[in-house]
Design a protein around this motif. Structure first.
Motif: not given
Length: 324
Positions: A253-254, A269-274, A276-281
């Motif tokens: 999930i993001a 931003l994926p759920l989980g410990p890592t 820490a930064t937002r990602l592109a698709p």
């Protein structure tokens, strides 16, 4: 439906004939003659409006035309032919773009090409008014705007509406959309979309997760869920609420929100410990190795006739190339 200051409502185009000529008698449409006047792009638009209910002139321009003036000229012609219908929402300030829905002639042509009767398409004579006054109009437009942006950069290769997603997976889930995003590296990011406007409490959003887990377990697929919220504050609260459920159900999930940059950028931003930064698709596809799309050719072949007599198939997010 009365218009008030507290509920300005929406005015179908039929209520403002002065600015636009009335459509011809669509009950006497000569489909054979009409078909000779339509291009492959027009036929694609008919299917898109049937699939996604309503698209604004901005959506249609971005998806299928090189300029707004060219798009408006062709859309006016299609309106006069009865292929599309339209309305323009009232706003307290400024003006809204024209909103297009499927017209009677367009629905009749769609039915004729599919070899079924008009009622099988689900089209009704009050189709435009029902959509214009729908309490879920803003939600539908939000979903369509987000995915139109992804489609215009040429990265969206599949796009299913809520209705089609329900047709396929309604025994488990009812997402707002399903799509495939192709990355420059050749990877595929399949995803379900939940477009959260904040009208539901967080518990109701959380209650949807077991359905996604059940779908994955039953079908042997692994398709991420993207949760898009209206505000950063809502996103933070949602992430806090879903953290435990996500770990327990092992769902990819993001989350993202409307206050960030465009959805094709580093907005998720994926759920989980890592991380820490937002990602592109494109980065999400690499972040979750071993993804398995829920949409397969076998799934699409098994669905026509399940809920309607109208034969269903996925509609390409972009029109056929000129001369194709």
């Amino acid at each position: 439906m009365p218009t008030t200051s507290s509920n300005p409502g929406y005015v179908p185009r039929a209520a403002s004939r002065r600015r636009r000529p009335a459509q011809p008698d669509r009950a006497r449409t000569d489909l054979a003659r009409l078909a000779t006047r339509l291009t492959p792009r027009d036929l694609w638009l008919i299917e898109m409006l049937h699939e996604h209910k309503v698209l604004t002139s901005h959506h249609i321009t971005a998806l299928a035309f090189t300029g707004h003036r060219t798009a408006n000229r062709r859309l006016r012609e299609l309106y006069l032919l009865g292929v599309v219908d339209s309305f323009r929402p009232l706003r307290q300030s400024g003006s809204a773009p024209e909103h297009y829905t499927l017209g009677r002639a367009g629905a009749e042509l769609l039915a004729a090409r599919a070899g079924c009767d008009l009622p099988a398409t689900g089209w009704r004579k009050d189709n435009c008014a029902r959509i214009a006054f729908s309490p879920t109009l803003d939600h539908t437009l939000g979903v369509n705007t987000l995915l139109t942006h992804l489609a215009t950069i040429g990265a969206l290769v599949e796009w299913l509406s809520e209705r089609s997603a329900t047709r396929l997976w309604g025994d488990w889930i009812r997402p707002d959309a399903y799509a495939h995003h192709a990355t420059p590296a050749g990877q595929l990011l399949p995803f379900f979309l939940e477009y959260d406007t904040g009208s539901y409490n967080l518990a109701r959003v959380e209650a949807k997760l077991p359905g996604y887990a059940a779908l994955a377990a039953t079908t042997g697929t692994r398709t991420p869920l993207l949760l898009h919220t209206a505000t950063a504050r809502r996103e933070a609260a949602l992430r806090h609420r879903l953290a435990e459920s996500t770990d327990r159900l092992e769902l990819p999930i993001a989350t993202g929100n409307a206050q960030l940059a465009e959805p094709d950028g580093a907005a998720w931003l994926p759920l989980g410990p890592t991380p820490a930064t937002r990602l592109a698709p494109a980065q999400l596809a690499a972040h979750w190795p071993g993804l398995i799309p829920a949409l397969t050719s076998e799934a699409t072949l098994s669905t026509p006739g399940r809920h309607t007599a109208f034969p269903w198939r996925p509609i390409p997010p972009q029109p056929p190339a000129p001369g194709a």
